[in-house]
Design a protein around this motif. Structure first.
Motif, PDB file in Angstrom:
ATOM      1  N   GLY A 147       0.811  -1.015  -0.106  1.00 15.91           N
ATOM      2  CA  GLY A 147       0.099  -0.178   0.136  1.00 15.91           C
ATOM      3  C   GLY A 147       0.524   1.195  -0.396  1.00 15.91           C
ATOM      4  O   GLY A 147       2.035   1.680   0.096  1.00 15.91           O
ATOM      5  N   ASP A 148       0.229   2.297   0.010  1.00 11.85           N
ATOM      6  CA  ASP A 148       1.225   3.861  -0.547  1.00 11.85           C
ATOM      7  C   ASP A 148      -0.445   4.403   0.162  1.00 11.85           C
ATOM      8  O   ASP A 148      -1.387   4.352   0.439  1.00 11.85           O
ATOM      9  N   THR A 149      -0.324   5.582   0.645  1.00 19.45           N
ATOM     10  CA  THR A 149      -1.019   6.548   1.243  1.00 19.45           C
ATOM     11  C   THR A 149      -1.174   8.138   0.794  1.00 19.45           C
ATOM     12  O   THR A 149      -0.720   8.933   1.203  1.00 19.45           O
ATOM     13  N   PRO A 150      -1.364   8.236  -0.332  1.00 20.10           N
ATOM     14  CA  PRO A 150      -2.290   9.770  -0.769  1.00 20.10           C
ATOM     15  C   PRO A 150      -3.072   9.997  -0.643  1.00 20.10           C
ATOM     16  O   PRO A 150      -4.437  10.090  -1.065  1.00 20.10           O
ATOM     17  N   TRP A 151      -3.394  10.208   0.895  1.00 18.33           N
ATOM     18  CA  TRP A 151      -4.676  10.870   2.023  1.00 18.33           C
ATOM     19  C   TRP A 151      -5.075  12.115   0.645  1.00 18.33           C
ATOM     20  O   TRP A 151      -6.713  12.025   0.928  1.00 18.33           O
ATOM     21  N   ALA A 152      -3.942  12.966   0.932  1.00 23.38           N
ATOM     22  CA  ALA A 152      -5.149  13.980   0.456  1.00 23.38           C
ATOM     23  C   ALA A 152      -5.554  13.723  -1.721  1.00 23.38           C
ATOM     24  O   ALA A 152      -6.053  14.978  -1.671  1.00 23.38           O
ATOM     25  N   ILE A 153      -5.300  13.331  -2.209  1.00 19.42           N
ATOM     26  CA  ILE A 153      -5.200  12.690  -4.074  1.00 19.42           C
ATOM     27  C   ILE A 153      -7.076  13.903  -4.055  1.00 19.42           C
ATOM     28  O   ILE A 153      -7.309  14.352  -4.538  1.00 19.42           O
ATOM     29  N   PRO A 154      -8.223  12.832  -3.160  1.00 19.21           N
ATOM     30  CA  PRO A 154      -9.206  13.374  -3.344  1.00 19.21           C
ATOM     31  C   PRO A 154      -9.364  14.832  -3.729  1.00 19.21           C
ATOM     32  O   PRO A 154     -10.893  15.329  -4.413  1.00 19.21           O
ATOM     33  N   PHE A 155      -8.837  15.621  -2.852  1.00 21.08           N
ATOM     34  CA  PHE A 155      -9.770  17.328  -2.361  1.00 21.08           C
ATOM     35  C   PHE A 155      -7.773  18.375  -2.790  1.00 21.08           C
ATOM     36  O   PHE A 155      -8.173  18.877  -3.070  1.00 21.08           O
ATOM     37  N   ARG A 156      -6.904  17.613  -3.996  1.00 25.41           N
ATOM     38  CA  ARG A 156      -5.964  18.011  -3.610  1.00 25.41           C
ATOM     39  C   ARG A 156      -5.143  18.334  -5.115  1.00 25.41           C
ATOM     40  O   ARG A 156      -4.929  18.411  -5.743  1.00 25.41           O
ATOM     41  N   ALA A 157      -5.411  16.547  -5.221  1.00 26.54           N
ATOM     42  CA  ALA A 157      -4.824  16.816  -6.821  1.00 26.54           C
ATOM     43  C   ALA A 157      -6.111  16.816  -8.480  1.00 26.54           C
ATOM     44  O   ALA A 157      -6.727  16.773  -8.157  1.00 26.54           O
ATOM     45  N   MET A 180      -7.877  10.038   2.502  1.00 25.61           N
ATOM     46  CA  MET A 180      -9.633  10.405   2.776  1.00 25.61           C
ATOM     47  C   MET A 180     -10.158  11.233   1.968  1.00 25.61           C
ATOM     48  O   MET A 180      -9.902  11.952   0.207  1.00 25.61           O
ATOM     49  N   SER A 181     -11.388  11.180   1.919  1.00 22.47           N
ATOM     50  CA  SER A 181     -12.492  10.729   0.636  1.00 22.47           C
ATOM     51  C   SER A 181     -12.684  12.623   0.744  1.00 22.47           C
ATOM     52  O   SER A 181     -13.633  13.287  -0.524  1.00 22.47           O
ATOM     53  N   LEU A 182     -12.193  13.406   1.758  1.00 22.51           N
ATOM     54  CA  LEU A 182     -12.793  14.671   1.571  1.00 22.51           C
ATOM     55  C   LEU A 182     -11.736  15.542   2.282  1.00 22.51           C
ATOM     56  O   LEU A 182     -11.391  14.658   3.711  1.00 22.51           O
ATOM     57  N   GLN A 183     -11.359  16.815   2.251  1.00 24.46           N
ATOM     58  CA  GLN A 183     -10.459  17.383   3.206  1.00 24.46           C
ATOM     59  C   GLN A 183     -11.009  17.297   5.186  1.00 24.46           C
ATOM     60  O   GLN A 183     -12.432  18.143   5.385  1.00 24.46           O
ATOM     61  N   PRO A 184     -10.630  17.182   6.073  1.00 21.15           N
ATOM     62  CA  PRO A 184     -10.591  16.526   6.510  1.00 21.15           C
ATOM     63  C   PRO A 184     -10.819  17.942   7.925  1.00 21.15           C
ATOM     64  O   PRO A 184     -11.607  17.573   9.075  1.00 21.15           O
ATOM     65  N   ASP A 185     -10.115  18.845   7.881  1.00 21.42           N
ATOM     66  CA  ASP A 185      -9.811  19.929   8.498  1.00 21.42           C
ATOM     67  C   ASP A 185     -10.798  21.245   8.436  1.00 21.42           C
ATOM     68  O   ASP A 185     -10.909  22.088   7.979  1.00 21.42           O
ATOM     69  N   MET A 186     -11.621  21.072   9.099  1.00 18.84           N
ATOM     70  CA  MET A 186     -12.890  22.039   9.397  1.00 18.84           C
ATOM     71  C   MET A 186     -12.430  23.573   9.297  1.00 18.84           C
ATOM     72  O   MET A 186     -13.022  24.310   8.999  1.00 18.84           O
ATOM     73  N   ASN A 187     -10.825  23.415  10.505  1.00 22.69           N
ATOM     74  CA  ASN A 187     -10.871  24.849  10.038  1.00 22.69           C
ATOM     75  C   ASN A 187      -8.939  25.332   9.658  1.00 22.69           C
ATOM     76  O   ASN A 187      -9.244  26.567   9.041  1.00 22.69           O
ATOM     77  N   PHE A 204     -17.961  19.651   0.971  1.00 17.58           N
ATOM     78  CA  PHE A 204     -19.055  20.286   1.792  1.00 17.58           C
ATOM     79  C   PHE A 204     -19.155  21.592   2.163  1.00 17.58           C
ATOM     80  O   PHE A 204     -18.074  21.995   2.344  1.00 17.58           O
ATOM     81  N   GLU A 205     -19.839  22.603   1.858  1.00 20.24           N
ATOM     82  CA  GLU A 205     -19.788  24.518   1.773  1.00 20.24           C
ATOM     83  C   GLU A 205     -19.621  24.277   3.389  1.00 20.24           C
ATOM     84  O   GLU A 205     -19.458  25.039   4.025  1.00 20.24           O
ATOM     85  N   ASP A 206     -19.913  23.705   4.537  1.00 21.55           N
ATOM     86  CA  ASP A 206     -20.615  23.585   5.405  1.00 21.55           C
ATOM     87  C   ASP A 206     -19.587  23.226   6.116  1.00 21.55           C
ATOM     88  O   ASP A 206     -19.540  22.949   7.107  1.00 21.55           O
ATOM     89  N   LEU A 207     -18.734  22.894   5.966  1.00 24.00           N
ATOM     90  CA  LEU A 207     -17.303  22.121   6.279  1.00 24.00           C
ATOM     91  C   LEU A 207     -16.603  22.899   7.488  1.00 24.00           C
ATOM     92  O   LEU A 207     -16.793  22.226   8.618  1.00 24.00           O
ATOM     93  N   SER A 208     -16.102  23.605   7.112  1.00 24.45           N
ATOM     94  CA  SER A 208     -16.029  24.844   8.165  1.00 24.45           C
ATOM     95  C   SER A 208     -16.729  24.757   9.140  1.00 24.45           C
ATOM     96  O   SER A 208     -16.153  25.366  10.202  1.00 24.45           O
ATOM     97  N   ASP A 209     -18.305  24.497   9.188  1.00 26.86           N
ATOM     98  CA  ASP A 209     -18.286  25.412  10.061  1.00 26.86           C
ATOM     99  C   ASP A 209     -19.216  23.718  11.263  1.00 26.86           C
ATOM    100  O   ASP A 209     -20.102  23.592  11.955  1.00 26.86           O
ATOM    101  N   GLY A 210     -18.089  22.494  10.806  1.00 22.60           N
ATOM    102  CA  GLY A 210     -18.035  21.321  11.094  1.00 22.60           C
ATOM    103  C   GLY A 210     -18.990  20.447  11.307  1.00 22.60           C
ATOM    104  O   GLY A 210     -19.653  19.251  10.982  1.00 22.60           O
ATOM    105  N   HIS A 211     -19.475  20.670   9.864  1.00 24.53           N
ATOM    106  CA  HIS A 211     -21.153  19.894   9.339  1.00 24.53           C
ATOM    107  C   HIS A 211     -20.668  19.512   8.059  1.00 24.53           C
ATOM    108  O   HIS A 211     -19.469  20.154   6.862  1.00 24.53           O
ATOM    109  N   ILE A 212     -21.389  18.105   6.918  1.00 25.14           N
ATOM    110  CA  ILE A 212     -21.131  17.562   6.224  1.00 25.14           C
ATOM    111  C   ILE A 212     -22.694  17.552   5.914  1.00 25.14           C
ATOM    112  O   ILE A 212     -23.343  16.071   5.088  1.00 25.14           O
TER     113      ILE A 212
END
Length: 218
Positions: A147-157, A180-187, A204-212
């Motif tokens: 295995g390899d760990t391209p964690w950020a591919i779904p939201f950066r590449a 990771m299927s989406l950026q997990p850091d709400m901040n 998710f547009e409301d990720l920064s508010d802690g929601h999906i």
């Protein structure tokens, strides 16, 4: 009279096309995608309605598959047949039973042997071996995880970058990618862009508010 027969011909051709669409064929372990279109408009389709389908074969084996919202009024169901000789009849369900585009749709899928050279498909889906100490494919063939760990591919590449990455890792013998299927850091405050320094495409547009709850399907 001519107009009458034209209407009859149109009805006949439409019925034939619908019948062809509802009778599908898929190879064992391959992914078949079925599209449903809602008749209702939803303020937030992602949270307002749930959709799924049940597939049943002649042996009364049943597989339940969820549908996912794919933007606009489109929902998609992905189905994989575990055998080569079944006819799977499917029926869709929706939490909104008044939506005839999502609730009560029917069809059938005939399965046949896989004919390609992809060894993952030829030997079937992964599962735990007896004793739960290692992974095997459905055929019983051992599967060594590299295995390899391209964690950020779904939201950066970008799509091109993902293709380049996958081709490179395949040549080097990797067979698993953990991500990771989406950026997990709400901040996180980076720009809402791919291929950009500190940027990430927000699922998710409301990720920064802690929601999906407010999803961006694209």
């Amino acid at each position: 009279m001519r107009k009458f027969w034209l209407h009859i011909l149109f009805f006949f051709l439409t019925s034939v096309l619908l019948a062809q669409e509802s009778r599908l064929t898929t190879e064992q372990w391959a992914t078949l995608e079925i599209t449903l279109s809602s008749q209702s408009d939803y303020k937030n389709p992602y949270t307002d309605v749930s959709v799924w389908a049940e597939f049943t074969n002649q042996n009364n084996d049943t597989l339940k598959r969820p549908a996912f919202w794919d933007g606009d009024n489109i929902w998609k169901i992905r189905f994989t047949s575990p055998d080569t000789i079944s006819t799977w009849k499917w029926l869709s369900y929706a939490s909104d039973k008044q939506d005839e585009g999502l609730h009560g749709a029917t069809g059938s899928v005939s399965s046949k042997p896989y004919s390609g050279d992809n060894q993952l498909l030829a030997n079937g889906l992964l599962k735990m071996a007896e004793g739960y100490r290692n992974i095997v494919q459905h055929s019983g063939k051992s599967f060594l995880v590299v295995g390899d760990t391209p964690w950020a591919i779904p939201f950066r590449a970008t799509a091109d970058q993902v293709t380049t990455y996958a081709e490179d890792r395949q040549k080097k013998g990797f067979n698993i990618a953990l991500l990771m299927s989406l950026q997990p850091d709400m901040n996180a405050i980076g720009p809402n862009e791919r291929n950009t320094s500190q940027g990430f495409k927000r699922a998710f547009e409301d990720l920064s508010d802690g929601h999906i709850n407010i999803m961006n399907p694209s």
